[in-house]
Write a protein that holds these residues in place. Structure first.
Motif, PDB file in Angstrom:
ATOM      1  N   TYR A   1       0.759   7.735  -6.275  1.00 53.50           N
ATOM      2  CA  TYR A   1      -0.042   8.961  -6.322  1.00 53.50           C
ATOM      3  C   TYR A   1       0.848  10.177  -6.500  1.00 53.50           C
ATOM      4  O   TYR A   1       0.571  11.048  -7.338  1.00 53.50           O
ATOM      5  CB  TYR A   1      -0.861   9.092  -5.035  1.00 53.50           C
TER       6      TYR A   1
ATOM      7  N   PRO B   1       0.799  -1.228   0.000  1.00 49.19           N
ATOM      8  CA  PRO B   1       0.000   0.000   0.000  1.00 49.19           C
ATOM      9  C   PRO B   1       0.832   1.278   0.000  1.00 49.19           C
ATOM     10  O   PRO B   1       0.409   2.293  -0.558  1.00 49.19           O
ATOM     11  CB  PRO B   1      -0.825  -0.130   1.290  1.00 49.19           C
TER      12      PRO B   1
ATOM     13  N   ARG C   1       1.481   2.345  -3.352  1.00 45.58           N
ATOM     14  CA  ARG C   1       0.323   2.996  -3.973  1.00 45.58           C
ATOM     15  C   ARG C   1       0.337   4.492  -3.675  1.00 45.58           C
ATOM     16  O   ARG C   1       0.009   5.311  -4.531  1.00 45.58           O
ATOM     17  CB  ARG C   1      -0.978   2.357  -3.473  1.00 45.58           C
ATOM     18  N   GLU C   2       0.700   4.839  -2.438  1.00 39.56           N
ATOM     19  CA  GLU C   2       0.824   6.258  -2.091  1.00 39.56           C
ATOM     20  C   GLU C   2       1.959   6.894  -2.885  1.00 39.56           C
ATOM     21  O   GLU C   2       1.830   8.034  -3.357  1.00 39.56           O
ATOM     22  CB  GLU C   2       1.077   6.404  -0.587  1.00 39.56           C
TER      23      GLU C   2
ATOM     24  N   ALA D   1      -8.245  11.752   2.416  1.00 37.55           N
ATOM     25  CA  ALA D   1      -8.914  10.877   1.440  1.00 37.55           C
ATOM     26  C   ALA D   1      -8.227   9.521   1.392  1.00 37.55           C
ATOM     27  O   ALA D   1      -8.883   8.468   1.333  1.00 37.55           O
ATOM     28  CB  ALA D   1      -8.898  11.534   0.063  1.00 37.55           C
ATOM     29  N   ALA D   2      -6.887   9.530   1.429  1.00 30.80           N
ATOM     30  CA  ALA D   2      -6.144   8.272   1.414  1.00 30.80           C
ATOM     31  C   ALA D   2      -6.383   7.480   2.698  1.00 30.80           C
ATOM     32  O   ALA D   2      -6.462   6.245   2.674  1.00 30.80           O
ATOM     33  CB  ALA D   2      -4.652   8.551   1.234  1.00 30.80           C
TER      34      ALA D   2
ATOM     35  N   ALA E   1      -9.026   7.287   4.333  1.00 43.31           N
ATOM     36  CA  ALA E   1     -10.352   6.681   4.301  1.00 43.31           C
ATOM     37  C   ALA E   1     -10.379   5.386   3.497  1.00 43.31           C
ATOM     38  O   ALA E   1     -11.398   4.703   3.444  1.00 43.31           O
ATOM     39  CB  ALA E   1     -11.364   7.665   3.723  1.00 43.31           C
ATOM     40  N   THR E   2      -9.253   5.060   2.872  1.00 40.02           N
ATOM     41  CA  THR E   2      -9.101   3.817   2.112  1.00 40.02           C
ATOM     42  C   THR E   2      -8.374   2.801   2.992  1.00 40.02           C
ATOM     43  O   THR E   2      -8.041   3.094   4.146  1.00 40.02           O
ATOM     44  CB  THR E   2      -8.300   4.082   0.826  1.00 40.02           C
ATOM     45  N   PRO E   3      -8.095   1.610   2.486  1.00 39.35           N
ATOM     46  CA  PRO E   3      -7.318   0.648   3.291  1.00 39.35           C
ATOM     47  C   PRO E   3      -5.904   1.099   3.635  1.00 39.35           C
ATOM     48  O   PRO E   3      -5.218   0.423   4.411  1.00 39.35           O
ATOM     49  CB  PRO E   3      -7.290  -0.600   2.402  1.00 39.35           C
TER      50      PRO E   3
END
Length: 257
Positions: free
Chosen positions: A13, A6, A9-10, A96-97, A99-101
Motif C-alpha cells: 500500500y 499481510p 500487503r501493508e 481501514a486496514a 477493519a480487514t484481516p
C-alpha cells in the motif's frame, strides 16, 4: 519480528502511494547533500581547514557522516510521525486496514519496512553524491548504509509508538522543533562534541544521534574500534527494540476493532 505476508500487503500500500512522489523525493535526496556539501564542505570547509582545528582531517570528510546520519534521523522522524498521525486521524487508512484481516502488528511492520526502504534509498543516494565529491572513501561508503538504516529504525519506531497516540499535528511540530532540531545541531554533526561547554558534553554523549554520528564518522574515517562500535550499535539497537515493543502495544490499543 515475525513479519507475515499481510505485513507485505501493508508495505505494498505504501509503495503504491509512493509511486506518485518518488521522483521528487529522489531529487531532494540528491539535491540536499549536493547543496550542503558544496556550502559547508567546499565553502566553510576552506576556512576550517585553514585553521587546522581538525588535526589534518578535511572538514568535508568530517561532516559527511554526521550530515548523512542526521538527515536520515530527521527523515525517519518525519516519515514515522506525520503519516502515522494522518493514517490514524485525518485519512483513516490505518483504521481501514485494521477493519480487514490485517492485524495492528501487520500494519506497523508493513509501514516500518517502508521506512527502512526509504532510509536505504536516501543513504545510497547521499553516499553516492559524497563519493563523487571525494568526501568519503569509496571502499568505506557502503558501510555507511547499514549504519544509516540502524539510525532510521532507532528513531522511527519510538516516533511511531508515540505518534499513533497523538491527536494534534501541533504536538509533532513541537517535538520536531524542540527535540529533533537541537539533536541535529548539537550531537556532533557539524563540530566535535568536545567543543561544547564541559557541562553540556555528557548530555550530548547520551543522545542517540551522537552514537549514530560517532559510529558513522569513525567508520568513514577508518578510526573505528570494535569496543566503541559495539557500544554504539548496542545503544541504537536497544532503542529500536524498545521503540518497536512500545509501538506494538500502542498500535494494538489504538487500532483494535
Amino acid at each position: 519480528m515475525g513479519t507475515s505476508a499481510p505485513a507485505f500487503r501493508e508495505l505494498g500500500y505504501w509503495l503504491f502511494r509512493y509511486r506518485r512522489t518518488w521522483r521528487g523525493s529522489i531529487v531532494i535526496s540528491v539535491a540536499n547533500p549536493l547543496f550542503f556539501l558544496t556550502a559547508l564542505g567546499l565553502g566553510l570547509g576552506k576556512l576550517v581547514d585553514r585553521d587546522g582545528a581538525l588535526h589534518g582531517e578535511s572538514y568535508l570528510r568530517f561532516i559527511l557522516p554526521g550530515m548523512l546520519v542526521a538527515a536520515v534521523m530527521q527523515t525517519a522522524f518525519l516519515e514515522a510521525a506525520g503519516p502515522v498521525l494522518q493514517s490514524v486521524r485525518q485519512r483513516g487508512n490505518y483504521r481501514a486496514a485494521a477493519a480487514t484481516p490485517l492485524s495492528p502488528e501487520d500494519i506497523l511492520y508493513g509501514h516500518l519496512m517502508f521506512w527502512a526502504l526509504r532510509a536505504v534509498q536516501n543513504a545510497v543516494l547521499f553516499t553516492g553524491v559524497s563519493v563523487v565529491f571525494g568526501a568519503v572513501d569509496p571502499a568505506r561508503a557502503p558501510l555507511l548504509v547499514p549504519i544509516a538504516l540502524l539510525v532510521a529504525v532507532a528513531f522511527a519506531t519510538p516516533a511511531a509508538a508515540w505518534s499513533v497516540t497523538v491527536t494534534r499535528p501541533s504536538q509533532i511540530s513541537a517535538v520536531f522543533r524542540f527535540a529533533v532540531l537541537p539533536l541535529y545541531m548539537f550531537s556532533g554533526t557539524f563540530f566535535p562534541v568536545e567543543q561544547l561547554p564541559s557541562w553540556l558534553r555528557p548530555l550530548a554523549w547520551a543522545t542517540p544521534l551522537w552514537h549514530g554520528v560517532d559510529l558513522g564518522r569513525a567508520v568513514a574515517l577508518g578510526t573505528a574500534t570494535p569496543f566503541r562500535a559495539l557500544v554504539h550499535v548496542g545503544y541504537l539497537t536497544a532503542m529500536a527494540v524498545a521503540g518497536l515493543l512500545v509501538a506494538r502495544r500502542n498500535y494494538r490499543r489504538t487500532l483494535h476493532v
